[in-house]
Design a protein around this motif. Structure first.
Motif, mmCIF file in Angstrom:
data_model
loop_
_atom_site.group_PDB
_atom_site.id
_atom_site.type_symbol
_atom_site.label_atom_id
_atom_site.label_comp_id
_atom_site.label_asym_id
_atom_site.label_seq_id
_atom_site.Cartn_x
_atom_site.Cartn_y
_atom_site.Cartn_z
ATOM 1 N N TYR A 56 0.839 -1.200 0.000
ATOM 2 C CA TYR A 56 0.000 0.000 0.000
ATOM 3 C C TYR A 56 0.875 1.252 0.000
ATOM 4 C CZ TYR A 56 -2.762 3.848 1.717
ATOM 5 O OH TYR A 56 -3.325 5.081 1.875
ATOM 6 N N GLU A 57 1.886 1.291 0.887
ATOM 7 C CA GLU A 57 2.756 2.468 0.977
ATOM 8 C C GLU A 57 3.553 2.666 -0.312
ATOM 9 O OE1 GLU A 57 4.914 1.568 4.516
ATOM 10 O OE2 GLU A 57 3.397 2.497 5.815
ATOM 11 N N SER A 103 2.622 1.719 -3.373
ATOM 12 C CA SER A 103 1.664 2.207 -4.375
ATOM 13 C C SER A 103 1.362 3.686 -4.177
ATOM 14 C CB SER A 103 0.362 1.407 -4.308
ATOM 15 O OG SER A 103 0.587 0.078 -4.640
ATOM 16 N N ARG A 104 1.145 4.072 -2.935
ATOM 17 C CA ARG A 104 0.847 5.477 -2.626
ATOM 18 C C ARG A 104 2.009 6.379 -3.027
ATOM 19 N NH1 ARG A 104 1.126 6.124 3.248
ATOM 20 N NH2 ARG A 104 3.307 6.231 2.651
ATOM 21 N N ASP A 105 3.224 5.986 -2.659
ATOM 22 C CA ASP A 105 4.390 6.815 -2.959
ATOM 23 C C ASP A 105 4.690 6.859 -4.454
ATOM 24 O OD1 ASP A 105 4.528 7.260 -0.255
ATOM 25 O OD2 ASP A 105 6.293 5.990 0.078
ATOM 26 N N THR A 164 2.494 6.670 -6.808
ATOM 27 C CA THR A 164 1.461 7.511 -7.413
ATOM 28 C C THR A 164 1.879 8.977 -7.390
ATOM 29 O OG1 THR A 164 -0.284 5.973 -6.777
ATOM 30 C CG2 THR A 164 -0.960 8.228 -7.239
ATOM 31 N N ASP A 165 2.568 9.384 -6.344
ATOM 32 C CA ASP A 165 2.995 10.776 -6.205
ATOM 33 C C ASP A 165 4.305 11.084 -6.928
ATOM 34 O OD1 ASP A 165 0.778 11.292 -4.642
ATOM 35 O OD2 ASP A 165 1.841 10.948 -2.756
ATOM 36 N N HIS A 219 11.861 1.926 -0.647
ATOM 37 C CA HIS A 219 11.031 0.820 -0.171
ATOM 38 C C HIS A 219 11.819 -0.496 -0.156
ATOM 39 C CE1 HIS A 219 7.079 2.685 0.399
ATOM 40 N NE2 HIS A 219 7.535 3.567 -0.488
#
Length: 86
Positions: free
Chosen positions: A15-16, A18-20, A22-23, A37
């Motif tokens: 999740y982390e 994917s979130r990072d 995306t930005d 990561h």
């Protein structure tokens, strides 16, 4: 219980990531996010080798050099599609 905790840890890490990602904008930023990561999951310094030109991206804590031995390992891994040293 241990298996459940491990699944939770992996799910949170994905999740982390994917979130990072995306930005992140641009190849350098994407590589740095991925590297951060990888280092966190491996709990070890790391470096990424990208593309045919062997562009290296080292993590903040990685003592990294492009010596011939390291380049040989990178080439072997690419040619064989396997981890080195196993």
């Amino acid at each position: 219980a241990q298996n459940a905790r491990e699944r939770e840890r992996r799910t949170l890490a994905l999740y982390e990531l994917s979130r990072d990602l995306t930005d992140a904008r641009g190849p350098e930023n994407i590589a740095q996010v991925a590297l951060r990561h990888i280092e966190a999951l491996a709990q070890s310094p790391a470096a990424l080798w990208i593309g045919a030109e062997e562009v290296a991206v080292a993590g903040q804590n990685a003592e990294f050099s492009r010596d011939p031995k390291e380049l040989g390992v990178v080439s072997w891994v690419r040619e064989h599609g396997a981890l080195a040293g196993n």
